[in-house]
Write a protein that holds these residues in place. Structure first.
Motif, mmCIF file in Angstrom:
data_model
loop_
_atom_site.group_PDB
_atom_site.id
_atom_site.type_symbol
_atom_site.label_atom_id
_atom_site.label_comp_id
_atom_site.label_asym_id
_atom_site.label_seq_id
_atom_site.Cartn_x
_atom_site.Cartn_y
_atom_site.Cartn_z
ATOM 1 N N ASN A 103 54.639 36.570 52.060
ATOM 2 C CA ASN A 103 53.490 36.223 52.906
ATOM 3 C C ASN A 103 52.210 36.815 52.319
ATOM 4 O OD1 ASN A 103 51.623 35.868 54.933
ATOM 5 N ND2 ASN A 103 53.122 36.169 56.554
ATOM 6 N N PRO A 104 51.202 35.967 52.036
ATOM 7 C CA PRO A 104 50.001 36.451 51.344
ATOM 8 C C PRO A 104 49.162 37.435 52.138
ATOM 9 C CG PRO A 104 49.734 34.166 52.017
ATOM 10 C CD PRO A 104 51.165 34.516 52.236
ATOM 11 N N VAL A 105 49.264 37.460 53.470
ATOM 12 C CA VAL A 105 48.379 38.353 54.218
ATOM 13 C C VAL A 105 49.057 39.640 54.663
ATOM 14 C CG1 VAL A 105 46.940 36.446 55.026
ATOM 15 C CG2 VAL A 105 48.789 37.275 56.468
ATOM 16 N N LEU A 106 50.297 39.836 54.246
ATOM 17 C CA LEU A 106 50.969 41.096 54.571
ATOM 18 C C LEU A 106 51.235 41.857 53.277
ATOM 19 C CD1 LEU A 106 53.629 39.853 57.158
ATOM 20 C CD2 LEU A 106 51.445 40.938 57.610
ATOM 21 N N TYR A 150 49.199 43.687 48.012
ATOM 22 C CA TYR A 150 49.467 42.348 48.509
ATOM 23 C C TYR A 150 50.144 41.532 47.412
ATOM 24 C CZ TYR A 150 46.666 43.342 52.584
ATOM 25 O OH TYR A 150 46.210 43.872 53.749
ATOM 26 N N HIS A 152 49.569 38.785 45.953
ATOM 27 C CA HIS A 152 48.768 38.180 44.876
ATOM 28 C C HIS A 152 48.314 39.209 43.854
ATOM 29 C CE1 HIS A 152 44.714 39.524 46.150
ATOM 30 N NE2 HIS A 152 45.346 39.698 47.285
ATOM 31 N N GLN A 153 48.503 40.492 44.172
ATOM 32 C CA GLN A 153 48.118 41.524 43.199
ATOM 33 C C GLN A 153 49.274 41.831 42.244
ATOM 34 O OE1 GLN A 153 47.081 44.268 46.378
ATOM 35 N NE2 GLN A 153 44.955 44.198 45.705
ATOM 36 N N HIS A 357 32.484 41.528 38.825
ATOM 37 C CA HIS A 357 32.994 42.187 40.021
ATOM 38 C C HIS A 357 31.790 42.647 40.802
ATOM 39 C CE1 HIS A 357 36.860 42.318 38.075
ATOM 40 N NE2 HIS A 357 36.291 42.873 37.037
ATOM 41 N N LEU A 359 28.264 43.097 42.388
ATOM 42 C CA LEU A 359 26.929 42.686 41.974
ATOM 43 C C LEU A 359 26.650 43.004 40.507
ATOM 44 C CD1 LEU A 359 24.603 43.514 44.973
ATOM 45 C CD2 LEU A 359 25.141 41.296 44.022
ATOM 46 N N PRO B 7 28.672 44.291 49.536
ATOM 47 C CA PRO B 7 27.960 43.302 48.711
ATOM 48 C C PRO B 7 27.726 42.010 49.468
ATOM 49 C CG PRO B 7 29.839 44.200 47.528
ATOM 50 C CD PRO B 7 29.918 44.730 48.932
ATOM 51 N N ARG B 11 24.159 40.351 50.058
ATOM 52 C CA ARG B 11 23.793 38.979 49.689
ATOM 53 C C ARG B 11 23.285 38.231 50.908
ATOM 54 N NH1 ARG B 11 28.115 38.927 46.296
ATOM 55 N NH2 ARG B 11 29.532 38.085 47.827
ATOM 56 N N HIS B 254 54.014 35.966 60.948
ATOM 57 C CA HIS B 254 53.851 35.319 59.645
ATOM 58 C C HIS B 254 52.951 34.093 59.710
ATOM 59 C CE1 HIS B 254 56.747 37.722 57.320
ATOM 60 N NE2 HIS B 254 57.277 37.934 58.501
ATOM 61 N N LYS B 257 49.178 34.660 61.565
ATOM 62 C CA LYS B 257 48.281 35.500 60.768
ATOM 63 C C LYS B 257 47.629 34.706 59.638
ATOM 64 C CE LYS B 257 48.329 40.255 60.317
ATOM 65 N NZ LYS B 257 48.894 41.564 60.057
ATOM 66 N N ASN B 258 48.340 33.719 59.124
ATOM 67 C CA ASN B 258 47.763 32.884 58.079
ATOM 68 C C ASN B 258 46.950 31.729 58.659
ATOM 69 O OD1 ASN B 258 48.733 33.619 55.201
ATOM 70 N ND2 ASN B 258 50.511 33.954 56.498
ATOM 71 N N PRO B 333 43.305 39.071 52.479
ATOM 72 C CA PRO B 333 43.343 40.000 51.348
ATOM 73 C C PRO B 333 43.047 39.318 50.011
ATOM 74 C CG PRO B 333 45.537 39.660 52.274
ATOM 75 C CD PRO B 333 44.579 38.980 53.173
ATOM 76 N N LYS B 334 43.257 38.001 49.938
ATOM 77 C CA LYS B 334 43.045 37.326 48.659
ATOM 78 C C LYS B 334 41.580 37.320 48.259
ATOM 79 C CE LYS B 334 46.828 34.218 47.991
ATOM 80 N NZ LYS B 334 47.286 32.869 47.923
ATOM 81 N N ARG B 336 39.510 39.757 48.857
ATOM 82 C CA ARG B 336 39.019 41.091 48.530
ATOM 83 C C ARG B 336 39.155 41.331 47.046
ATOM 84 N NH1 ARG B 336 42.610 44.350 52.326
ATOM 85 N NH2 ARG B 336 42.455 42.932 54.080
ATOM 86 N N VAL B 337 38.099 41.797 46.438
ATOM 87 C CA VAL B 337 38.172 42.118 45.020
ATOM 88 C C VAL B 337 38.786 43.506 44.921
ATOM 89 C CG1 VAL B 337 36.888 42.163 42.885
ATOM 90 C CG2 VAL B 337 36.004 40.913 44.831
ATOM 91 N N ARG B 338 39.681 43.648 43.937
ATOM 92 C CA ARG B 338 40.297 44.966 43.821
ATOM 93 C C ARG B 338 39.329 45.967 43.251
ATOM 94 N NH1 ARG B 338 45.920 44.865 40.888
ATOM 95 N NH2 ARG B 338 45.236 42.754 40.507
#
Ligand code: SF4
Lengths: 621, 338
Positions: A103-106, A150, A152-153, A357, A359, B7, B11, B254, B257-258, B333-334, B336-338
């Motif tokens: 699940n991408p958000v957990l 997450y 995707h990381q 990344h 600004l 940021p 902006r 699950h 939340k999406n 979370p996708k 968010r920049v790490r």
């Protein structure tokens, strides 16, 4: 007692109000601690078996006959809640697409914890410790930091490890792994398979391993069941099925897969494709008969009985004794002659991507570093490497889709580094690209004829009738019937679409074809058809090709020379046979070692992570 | 988390300033082409032409337009919106009194819209493929096609006039006096410990808020349903079932939340529109908010108020959008920049 037993298992779908069996009269059993391989091409029904175990069938599908017993309990007829109790606890699953399986958000930690909580693993603290242990067992170090990440990381391989860890958390009695490595790079694929095997041995788990790769199945399974159009074709001990296939389909499948060792042999081309749901209804006798080289009159009369051909080895064919006689054709010789002046020279090609990344910060990433080679007329060069190696970026730069950061490309002596209209037109005359995914590369609203002759249409050459005639000629050249010209892409199969894609590129009579992963994701028999088609087209019309692929055996079969790319650099290059038989760079060696060997009794020793720490890092784990 | 939102807010601030400048210019220009003379209006009818001319000079109306705009702008930046021509009071205090009322109305309406939308979306998702689906579909389309003022009229007729169950004018029963404080009535009443005032104010808000909330809920329902349907196609839902998780847990933890992400971005857009929609509802319910102030100002050609209220609407909508975008960033979370 056997862990999973299928007796005359039949699953049917309702199609226009009629019941059509998708899986028919399947019999197999998996003993504790054993691995059963379910092998077949897409549409053979192998994934349906995984869904039947969980009784999570698509709407309209149902088990209509036979039974499926798990540990003495009837999976099909047990109440929903009883089965749900078994799932994830006694029966675990490892999916095909690891990235979309989470699940991408957990966070990883939340998802593992949820699973452990459902397994009643005690309080949060206990569960966290257990989660760290589990990650350790699947060789994921730094588990603590992983828990907060997450999906995707993480890389695909890491996600798959997490899912495997979750699957084994409850020490299940049965594991169903549905193509668990298909979406991963070769070197990672090998490690994942070995990880499953290791855990399976330690825990004594029974495994159903679903795969399209007969060679891989022979390597890791105890028994193999080959499926064709939902029917069992052959069942028996893995070695026997692989070394002495009794069913013509198994034999043909093997012969259409390019070999990784020994002399280069031709690829067997099965005609047509597996019958779909609606076609199955119309076939009386053996479903394989329309494609079988050994077909006789008797085959079409009635479905062939399943007969014993050896110890525990059965095949659904009335002429199993004739199967061994099916032979691969003599390979078309690789035409290494005529390498006169190079058609295309690439000198010091580099590409650096800049990402921003926030600004102010920006980081640079060198996707391609200093790549040089020359492509001669009629020469096929393969570029191999894993995802992220930069091979596709090279292809895009050579087609003019991406501007090189540095370096020069010359085609037939003329520099094509600038981006002027004249250069682009010149490049188009020489180079055509075939893309990976024919589904998205073909405009769904255009008919095949207009897709194929797009180049002529754009240039305004010829009348509509002339273009249609040209399209029909091209289609028959690539082995499709001319009637296809009036179809839409959605009416074609994946292999047919890729042929149309090739025909479109050939329409402009290019002298160089750039093909990016054009056979990946296709079934072995369709892949063999395409590879042989490319070789025949080269003989007939003559063109050079840059063939980008992650599949080493395909490159070995098709290409005269090979470049091995790793992290943007060419680490090894040379004639294909020389590079594959005696690799010199450690990365090439680890790539080659990751492919399951042709001989299932040979030891398969993909290099472990510890042996090649630096390389393994780059490979994404 | 903070590092990723800052940021975005930065902006947004730059963008907002630009947008506000453009809006202020438009407001300024539009009001200048209106055939009214603010100088003449701010003087008693007995004033002579000479008086008016003097007033014009005093108000700077004889200067070239660009210069007038710059002067007005510099006043605005210093929070000086001038005096209302009609009420003879500072515009700032007028807006300050009415803005909280409208914000209160809009927020409560949005909460109702979100609650109805989410419940309705879940119901619609639940009945998909069943025989009840066409009924639910029809219901949501009907809801979608009834605008908020019609709901307002229905409610007044049913609950106000026929049943006499709820009040439908103003913010408070006449025996109460507005408590001092922030202007957010519900909050002020609680802070003053006056539950009776709170209850009265709350009753007055029910009908207007439901009129707005119901009108804005069907779009949320439909987006939530279709994103739930999309999410249920995903591998991780299938895999969660294969792990033996209960359907309820799969839905709440699950799927929802999406699926809430696209729904949330829709609600952000809607909130902006809803805030503008309060105007009509305020007028219908004689609710003393920004909308009624605006209507009065237009009726009296009260230029300073029109300009200030126009800017206030714009600022509120910009703030809402920034908040919703930040929320979206936190939940997805996708992005968010790490
Ligand atoms: S039964 Fe006949 S058609 Fe079928 S596989 Fe055997 S030989 Fe081929």
């Amino acid at each position: 007692m056997d862990m999973l037993i299928a007796k005359d298992l039949t699953v049917s779908a309702s199609l226009h109000g009629e019941r059509v069996p998708v899986i028919r009269e399947l019999n197999f059993s998996v003993a504790p601690g054993r691995v059963l391989g379910l092998v077949g091409e897409s549409g053979a029904g192998k994934s349906m078996i995984g869904r039947t175990v969980a009784q999570l069938l698509p709407p309209g599908f149902a088990v209509t006959r036979g039974e499926l017993m798990f540990d003495g309990q009837d999976l099909v007829r047990m109440p929903f809640e009883t089965r749900r109790e078994l799932l994830g606890r006694d029966i675990a699953f490892v999916p095909q697409e690891p990235l979309s399986g989470l699940n991408p958000v957990l966070t990883i930690g939340q998802q593992i914890d949820e699973h452990l909580a459902r397994l009643d693993f005690g309080n949060r603290k206990v569960r966290r410790d257990r989660a760290l242990e589990m990650l350790d067992a699947v060789h994921l170090t730094q588990g603590a930091s992983l828990l907060g990440k997450y999906p995707h990381q993480l890389s695909g391989g890491m996600c798959q490890r997490v899912l495997i860890a979750m699957a084994f958390a409850s020490r299940p009695k049965l594991l169903v792994a549905d193509e668990p490595t298909t979406a991963l790079d070769v070197t990672i694929q090998a490690r994942i398979v070995q990880l499953i095997a290791e855990l399976q041995r330690n825990e004594g788990t029974s495994v159903v391993f679903i795969t399209h790769d007969l060679r891989l199945a022979a390597q890791i399974c105890d028994e193999i069941l080959v499926l064709y159009a939902g029917r069992p074709a052959e069942y028996g001990p893995a070695r026997a099925v692989f070394s002495e296939p009794a069913h013509p389909y198994t034999r043909c499948l093997q012969l259409s897969n390019p070999a990784m060792s020994g002399a280069r042999r031709g690829l067997y081309t099965l005609p047509e494709r597996m019958p779909g749901l609606s076609a199955i209804k119309g076939i009386e006798g053996c479903l394989f008969a329309p494609r079988c080289p050994n077909v006789t009159e008797g085959c079409n009369a009635a479905p062939p009985p399943v007969i014993d051909v050896g110890a525990g080895h059965r095949a659904a064919c009335i002429h199993p004794d004739r199967t061994a006689a099916i032979a691969a054709p003599v390979p078309a010789a690789i035409d290494a002659s005529g390498l006169g002046t190079p058609l295309m020279t690439v000198d010091g090609l580099s590409k650096t991507f800049t990402t921003r990344h926030g600004l102010f910060q920006r980081s640079e990433f060198a996707a391609v570093k200093d790549v040089s080679f020359a492509l001669h007329g009629n020469e096929f060069i393969g570029i191999v490497g894993e995802s992220g190696s930069g091979k596709s970026t090279v292809a895009r730069m050579l087609c003019g889709l991406e501007r090189p950061s540095e370096g020069a490309v010359a085609i037939a002596g003329r520099d094509v580094s600038d981006d002027s209209a004249a250069t682009r037109a010149y490049r188009r005359d020489y180079v055509q690209m075939v893309f990976q995914d024919p589904q998205s590369a073909l405009n769904p609203r255009r008919r095949v004829a207009s897709i194929v002759t797009q180049a002529l249409e754009a240039a305004g050459t010829g009348t509509g009738a002339e273009r249609l005639a040209r399209a029909e000629a091209l289609l028959s050249e690539i082995g499709l019937s001319p009637e296809m010209a009036l179809r839409f892409p959605s009416q074609l199969s994946g292999g047919q679409r890729q042929r149309v894609n090739i025909a479109r590129a050939l329409c402009a009579e290019p002298r160089i074809l750039i093909a990016d992963e054009i056979v990946s994701g296709l079934d072995v028999s369709v892949q063999a058809q395409l590879l042989n088609l490319l070789l025949r087209l080269r003989r007939q019309r003559g063109f050079a090709m840059l063939f980008i692929s992650h599949d080493l055996s395909v490159v070995r079969y098709l290409c005269d020379r090979v470049l091995v790319m790793y992290r943007g650099e060419v680490v090894e290059s040379g004639p294909t046979a020389a590079v594959f038989d005696a690799p010199s760079h450690p990365y090439t060696k680890s790539l080659l070692a990751a492919v399951p060997p042709d001989d299932p009794s040979a030891a398969w020793a993909p290099r472990s992570r510890d042996a090649e720490p630096a390389l393994a890092l780059g490979a994404g784990l | 988390m903070i590092a990723t939102i800052l940021p975005l807010i930065g902006r947004r601030l730059v963008m907002s300033v630009l947008i506000l400048l453009i809006v202020s210019l438009l407001l300024f220009l539009v009001l200048h082409v209106l055939p009214v003379d603010p100088a003449a209006m701010s003087l008693p009818p007995t004033a002579t032409i000479a008086d008016i001319e003097a007033m014009r000079r005093e108000m700077g109306l004889d200067l070239p337009l660009p210069q007038q705009y710059l002067i007005w702008l510099s006043h605005v930046i210093h929070a000086d919106f001038g005096n209302s021509i009609h009420f003879r009071r500072s515009v700032l205090s007028l807006v300050g009194e009415t803005l909280p009322a409208t914000i209160e109305l809009a927020v409560l309406s949005m909460i109702i819209a979100a609650a109805l939308g989410i419940v309705g979306g879940l119901v619609m998702f639940h009945v998909r493929g069943s025989r009840k689906e066409p009924i639910a579909d029809l219901g949501s389309i009907m809801l979608l096609s009834i605008p908020e003022f019609l709901w307002a009229l229905f409610f007044i007729l049913i609950f106000g006039v026929a049943l006499q169950a709820l009040p439908f004018t103003g913010r408070l029963d006449p025996q109460f006096r507005l408590p001092q404080g922030t202007g957010f009535l519900l909050f002020d009443a609680l802070a003053a410990g006056r539950l009776d005032i709170f209850w009265s104010a709350f009753k007055h808000m029910i009908l207007p808020c439901f009129s707005l909330g119901i009108a804005f809920s069907p779009a949320i329902m439909r987006v939530l349903r279709s994103s739930l349907i999309d999410v249920y196609q995903e591998d991780y839902i299938h895999l969660a079932r294969l792990r033996g998780l209960s359907e309820r847990r799969i839905l709440i933890r699950h799927a929802l939340k999406n699926a809430i992400l696209p729904t949330l971005s829709l609600m952000g857009v809607q909130f902006g529109i809803l805030f503008g929609g309060t105007l009509l509802v305020e007028v219908i319910f004689s609710y003393p908010g920004l909308g009624n102030l605006m209507v009065d100002a237009v009726r009296n050609a009260d230029l300073p108020i029109i300009q200030a209220v126009g800017l206030a609407y714009c600022v509120v909508v910009l703030i809402i959008n920034t908040v919703v975008d930040s929320l979206y960033l936190v939940l997805n979370p996708k992005l968010r920049v790490r």
